[in-house]
Structure formats: C-alpha cells, structure tokens
Design a protein around this motif. Sequence first.
Motif, PDB file in Angstrom:
ATOM      1  N   UNK A   1      21.952 -29.884  54.964  1.00  0.00           N
ATOM      2  CA  UNK A   1      21.973 -29.506  56.375  1.00  0.00           C
ATOM      3  C   UNK A   1      20.573 -29.563  56.969  1.00  0.00           C
ATOM      4  N   UNK A   2      19.592 -29.128  56.201  1.00  0.00           N
ATOM      5  CA  UNK A   2      18.209 -29.206  56.665  1.00  0.00           C
ATOM      6  C   UNK A   2      17.792 -30.650  56.870  1.00  0.00           C
TER       7      UNK A   2
ATOM      8  N   UNK B   1      29.921 -27.510  71.602  1.00  0.00           N
ATOM      9  CA  UNK B   1      29.081 -27.220  70.442  1.00  0.00           C
ATOM     10  C   UNK B   1      28.128 -28.361  70.097  1.00  0.00           C
ATOM     11  N   UNK B   2      28.656 -29.587  70.005  1.00  0.00           N
ATOM     12  CA  UNK B   2      27.805 -30.717  69.632  1.00  0.00           C
ATOM     13  C   UNK B   2      26.650 -30.905  70.602  1.00  0.00           C
ATOM     14  N   UNK B   3      26.947 -30.801  71.880  1.00  0.00           N
ATOM     15  CA  UNK B   3      25.907 -31.011  72.883  1.00  0.00           C
ATOM     16  C   UNK B   3      24.908 -29.861  72.933  1.00  0.00           C
ATOM     17  N   UNK B   4      25.333 -28.679  72.512  1.00  0.00           N
ATOM     18  CA  UNK B   4      24.383 -27.577  72.431  1.00  0.00           C
ATOM     19  C   UNK B   4      23.423 -27.781  71.269  1.00  0.00           C
ATOM     20  N   UNK B   5      23.889 -28.382  70.176  1.00  0.00           N
ATOM     21  CA  UNK B   5      22.996 -28.737  69.072  1.00  0.00           C
ATOM     22  C   UNK B   5      21.947 -29.736  69.560  1.00  0.00           C
ATOM     23  N   UNK B   6      22.386 -30.754  70.290  1.00  0.00           N
ATOM     24  CA  UNK B   6      21.459 -31.746  70.826  1.00  0.00           C
ATOM     25  C   UNK B   6      20.487 -31.133  71.829  1.00  0.00           C
ATOM     26  N   UNK B   7      21.004 -30.253  72.682  1.00  0.00           N
ATOM     27  CA  UNK B   7      20.147 -29.583  73.666  1.00  0.00           C
ATOM     28  C   UNK B   7      19.065 -28.772  72.971  1.00  0.00           C
TER      29      UNK B   7
ATOM     30  N   UNK C   1      27.913 -36.669  61.601  1.00  0.00           N
ATOM     31  CA  UNK C   1      27.958 -35.232  61.332  1.00  0.00           C
ATOM     32  C   UNK C   1      29.406 -34.769  61.189  1.00  0.00           C
ATOM     33  N   UNK C   2      29.595 -33.774  60.343  1.00  0.00           N
ATOM     34  CA  UNK C   2      30.907 -33.141  60.217  1.00  0.00           C
ATOM     35  C   UNK C   2      30.948 -31.885  61.078  1.00  0.00           C
ATOM     36  N   UNK C   3      32.140 -31.348  61.239  1.00  0.00           N
ATOM     37  CA  UNK C   3      32.269 -30.086  61.973  1.00  0.00           C
ATOM     38  C   UNK C   3      31.471 -28.985  61.278  1.00  0.00           C
ATOM     39  N   UNK C   4      31.449 -29.021  59.943  1.00  0.00           N
ATOM     40  CA  UNK C   4      30.687 -28.024  59.186  1.00  0.00           C
ATOM     41  C   UNK C   4      29.188 -28.166  59.448  1.00  0.00           C
ATOM     42  N   UNK C   5      28.717 -29.415  59.584  1.00  0.00           N
ATOM     43  CA  UNK C   5      27.305 -29.634  59.919  1.00  0.00           C
ATOM     44  C   UNK C   5      26.963 -28.997  61.262  1.00  0.00           C
ATOM     45  N   UNK C   6      27.829 -29.217  62.245  1.00  0.00           N
ATOM     46  CA  UNK C   6      27.586 -28.701  63.594  1.00  0.00           C
ATOM     47  C   UNK C   6      27.519 -27.179  63.577  1.00  0.00           C
ATOM     48  N   UNK C   7      28.529 -26.549  62.991  1.00  0.00           N
ATOM     49  CA  UNK C   7      28.582 -25.092  63.032  1.00  0.00           C
ATOM     50  C   UNK C   7      27.593 -24.441  62.075  1.00  0.00           C
TER      51      UNK C   7
ATOM     52  N   UNK D   1      20.936 -20.008  65.496  1.00  0.00           N
ATOM     53  CA  UNK D   1      21.378 -19.091  66.553  1.00  0.00           C
ATOM     54  C   UNK D   1      21.432 -19.807  67.898  1.00  0.00           C
ATOM     55  N   UNK D   2      22.066 -20.967  67.895  1.00  0.00           N
ATOM     56  CA  UNK D   2      22.198 -21.763  69.116  1.00  0.00           C
ATOM     57  C   UNK D   2      23.336 -21.197  69.962  1.00  0.00           C
ATOM     58  N   UNK D   3      23.127 -20.969  71.248  1.00  0.00           N
ATOM     59  CA  UNK D   3      24.214 -20.461  72.095  1.00  0.00           C
ATOM     60  C   UNK D   3      25.343 -21.484  72.191  1.00  0.00           C
ATOM     61  N   UNK D   4      26.578 -20.985  72.282  1.00  0.00           N
ATOM     62  CA  UNK D   4      27.717 -21.900  72.374  1.00  0.00           C
ATOM     63  C   UNK D   4      28.801 -21.313  73.263  1.00  0.00           C
ATOM     64  N   UNK D   5      29.670 -22.193  73.703  1.00  0.00           N
ATOM     65  CA  UNK D   5      30.765 -21.813  74.601  1.00  0.00           C
ATOM     66  C   UNK D   5      31.735 -20.872  73.878  1.00  0.00           C
ATOM     67  N   UNK D   6      32.009 -19.690  74.417  1.00  0.00           N
ATOM     68  CA  UNK D   6      32.906 -18.740  73.751  1.00  0.00           C
ATOM     69  C   UNK D   6      34.335 -19.254  73.594  1.00  0.00           C
ATOM     70  N   UNK D   7      34.706 -20.300  74.323  1.00  0.00           N
ATOM     71  CA  UNK D   7      36.041 -20.871  74.144  1.00  0.00           C
ATOM     72  C   UNK D   7      36.234 -21.416  72.739  1.00  0.00           C
ATOM     73  N   UNK D   8      35.141 -21.783  72.083  1.00  0.00           N
ATOM     74  CA  UNK D   8      35.256 -22.267  70.706  1.00  0.00           C
ATOM     75  C   UNK D   8      35.837 -21.192  69.796  1.00  0.00           C
TER      76      UNK D   8
END
Length: 247
Positions: A12-13, A41-47, A172-178, A185-192
């Motif tokens: 992951x690192x 989520x993905x776009x928050x990682x990029x941001x 990337x996998x979903x596990x990579x993203x999360x 501690x990246x902020x994310x949409x609570x709908x997730x």
Amino acid sequence: MMPATASTSSSLSARWTDLLDRLEAIGRAHGDVALASSLAAEDMVLTHAVFERNLPIQIFTLDTGRLNPETLAMVDRIAERYDRSIQVVRPDPEAVEQYVTAHGMNAFYESVELRKACCEIRKVEPLRRVLAGRSAWITGQRREQAVTRGELPLDEHDPVFGLHKYNPLALWTQEDVWGTIRALDIPYNPLHDRGYPSIGCEPCTRAIRPGEDVRAGRWWWESSDSKECGLHAGNLSTIPVSVVTTK
C-alpha cells in the motif's frame, strides 16, 4: 508521506508513493492538466495526493443540480481540511429548463436515450466546457469498478474530448483505496458508509445489496453494459463482444 503503522502494508505504501510520483510526472508533462472529481472515495485520494505535494493540477467538480446534499457538502469539507478550494462547474440552466419542460424532471427513467440526454446536459457539456483548450485530464476510474472499465489503461488518448486522459488509479483495488483513506485520514463522502460505493446524481444512484457490483447502484434500471454517462463513453468501445452480447 503515508504513516508507517502496523496496519499499513508495504504494498500500500508503494502504491501511494507511485501515485504521488505519477501525478507529479503528469503535472510536469501537462501544465494545464485538471482532475475531474466526483467527490467520491477515489477522487478524494487523488485530491489528497495533489494537495500533499502541492502539484500544479487544477481540481474541479460537476454540480449537476441533482447531487445529494452529502456530496455537495464535500466541497466545503475539502476547503476546511486543505485550505484550498476546488472549482465547481454547473450546467447551462437554459438547457436544463428546456429538457425538463419537454420531457419532465425525471424523464431519464423512461429510456437510455433520455437518460443520456440528461447526462449530456448536466455532465458532458459542462465537462467539455471546462476541458476546452486543455491538453490532458485526470480521472479516478478503476478497472475493478465495472465491466465497462475492465480494460482501462493508465493513460490513453480520449477520443470523446480529444485530449490525453490519465487514470492513475486504474490498477488500484477497493482495498487499496480504503486502506489509503484510513491510513491518511482522508475525508470522504458519508454516503459510502450507507452502502454507496459509487455516487452520482441522487435520483440515479441507490445503495447496493451484498454481492452486487460496486456500480450496480448507478442507473440500476439499465443493462450493465450501458452504464457510462458520456464522461467516459470511450470505455464502451473496449468491452469484449462476448460480454456485451451475453448481458
């Protein structure tokens, strides 16, 4: 940098470091590149990556006029967390009014054609407008997300908008993203947290059921091989014929 904790794997690192380096290289190659953020989520990682390295990459989001309040609130959350603002791009109000007058507010449920027409007005035209004159753009697409994205490359020529397109999270996998979101501690949409792995306009998105594809909640009344809104219409041409004809 990603914190060195017991829960942070070396793989992951490595993914995170590769992403930072990849985005930095994109920024050097294209001084006018922009990241199109859905605020998911993905776009928050990029941001987070863009702001961490203070990269010369503009970030914008498309406010279609039909987004969930939780999604719209992410714009302010980004400003609060990073002390940076992102551009909000909106559709032509006259075009929206003409569509609603002619077909109704929720005509997109009636046919794929009317749904795509709505997406064209609320998403594709605003995107075309903000990409005009640029040489490249960045997306948060991943191969794992849908059948239409199974062959997604890391970078490609975008035949729809006529510029270079980068998909740095393609592998990337979903596990990579999360895992990255939790580690940094990246902020994310609570709908997730309410069963929405993929988030679009409110009337066109639902929570998914256990075992469903991550994009099953997008335009759930349509066939899985038509689920692109026009922003990534080029993906449809990469679906294997066997997949298209058996769905």
